[in-house]
Write a protein that holds these residues in place. Structure first.
Motif, mmCIF file in Angstrom:
data_model
loop_
_atom_site.group_PDB
_atom_site.id
_atom_site.type_symbol
_atom_site.label_atom_id
_atom_site.label_comp_id
_atom_site.label_asym_id
_atom_site.label_seq_id
_atom_site.Cartn_x
_atom_site.Cartn_y
_atom_site.Cartn_z
ATOM 1 N N SER A 1 21.042 18.427 45.919
ATOM 2 C CA SER A 1 21.692 19.168 44.836
ATOM 3 C C SER A 1 20.749 20.120 44.119
ATOM 4 O O SER A 1 21.174 21.157 43.617
ATOM 5 C CB SER A 1 22.323 18.197 43.830
ATOM 6 N N ASP A 2 19.448 19.796 44.088
ATOM 7 C CA ASP A 2 18.495 20.644 43.373
ATOM 8 C C ASP A 2 18.269 21.984 44.068
ATOM 9 O O ASP A 2 17.773 22.933 43.446
ATOM 10 C CB ASP A 2 17.144 19.926 43.234
ATOM 11 N N SER A 3 18.632 22.082 45.353
ATOM 12 C CA SER A 3 18.371 23.314 46.104
ATOM 13 C C SER A 3 19.581 24.239 46.160
ATOM 14 O O SER A 3 19.454 25.390 46.577
ATOM 15 C CB SER A 3 17.958 22.967 47.541
ATOM 16 N N LEU A 4 20.752 23.764 45.747
ATOM 17 C CA LEU A 4 21.988 24.500 46.034
ATOM 18 C C LEU A 4 22.102 25.809 45.262
ATOM 19 O O LEU A 4 22.581 26.813 45.801
ATOM 20 C CB LEU A 4 23.197 23.605 45.756
ATOM 21 N N GLU A 5 21.683 25.827 44.009
ATOM 22 C CA GLU A 5 21.799 27.062 43.226
ATOM 23 C C GLU A 5 20.956 28.170 43.845
ATOM 24 O O GLU A 5 21.399 29.327 43.950
ATOM 25 C CB GLU A 5 21.381 26.813 41.778
ATOM 26 N N ALA A 6 19.737 27.836 44.282
ATOM 27 C CA ALA A 6 18.876 28.838 44.920
ATOM 28 C C ALA A 6 19.457 29.292 46.251
ATOM 29 O O ALA A 6 19.355 30.472 46.627
ATOM 30 C CB ALA A 6 17.472 28.261 45.128
#
Length: 266
Positions: A66-71
């Motif tokens: 989830s921490d990578s999805l915005e990027a």
């Protein structure tokens, strides 16, 4: 009817099943594609099968990170300069009794089937609002409308999608942004199925093995997109899942009495 030629479409879960079939059909109609999943080699295979592979980008993506999805959303936008359509399609199924399903499994299913969609949606929403155009196509399930034995975690994640995206549709109508929710029945795909203890099951249910071929499902989905349909059942015209939807809507008391037997996977 909405034209798909030159539309930039980002598809998650694009390495097999419905995602792969959609990629091939959309490419045949002239769309420009961004294909995402964890399996890079399979994405390359799908790209090679597309009608216009020179208009296909591969963007490896792990929906559980989830921490990578915005990027990743920012990277996706940059590939063609904009995105016209987001097809949320990644996910997993689940098969176990509630009493035998760990809380960790409930959370894992919800994180993948629901929260990953929400994170990507929120990341793309400012882009769509700025352009006053955009389209979210959401792969839910018949289990997003009903609940059957041994599917509680899966059904909960799919029910959540309906509530969220129905609300979103009402909020973004003013910006020209569209939302289509797909409720597939049994589709013959290699979807991952998790058990109550978190292990993955090696065999699919009889209903999945006998389900609608993914390429036919993709054709139905394309029509739903072209018609900008709010919500549509995807599956066999005559099948137990369509019957279940009908009975649940018009004869809910009968549905409640029948579903303990009707809903048990074979």
């Amino acid at each position: 009817m909405k034209s798909l030629k030159d539309q930039v479409v980002w598809i998650t879960g694009a390495s097999s099943g419905i995602g792969e079939a959609l990629a091939r059909e959309l490419s045949a109609q002239g769309a420009k594609l961004i294909l995402s999943s964890r399996r890079i080699a399979e994405l390359e295979r799908v790209k090679s099968l597309c009608a216009h592979p020179n208009q296909v980008h591969i963007l490896p993506l792990d929906l559980t990170d989830s921490d990578s999805l915005e990027a990743k959303a920012a990277t996706a936008i940059a590939l063609f300069g904009h995105i016209d359509m987001m097809v949320h399609n990644g996910g997993m199924s689940q098969r176990a009794l509630v009493a035998e399903t760990d809380i960790a499994v409930h959370r894992e299913v919800m994180e993948l089937n629901y929260f990953s969609y929400i994170i990507l949606t929120k990341a793309l929403l400012p882009h769509f609002i700025e352009r006053r155009s955009g389209y979210f196509v959401v792969t839910s399930s018949v289990m997003g409308k009903i609940g059957t034995p041994m599917r509680a975690a899966y059904a909960a994640s799919k029910h959540a999608l309906h509530g969220y995206f129905d609300s979103l549709r009402a909020e973004v109508h003013q910006y020209g942004i569209k939302v289509t929710i797909l409720t597939p029945g049994y589709i013959h795909t290699p979807i991952a199925v998790i058990s109550g203890d978190g292990s993955f099951l090696s065999s699919k249910s009889e209903q999945i093995n006998g389900g609608l071929p993914a390429d036919i499902a993709a054709g139905q989905i394309i029509k739903a997109i072209q018609n900008e349909t709010y919500e549509l059942y995807i599956g066999k015209f005559i099948g137990e899942e369509r019957l279940a939807l009908f009975v649940k809507r018009f004869l809910p008391g009968l549905f409640t009495r029948l579903i303990p037997k009707f809903g048990t996977p074979k």
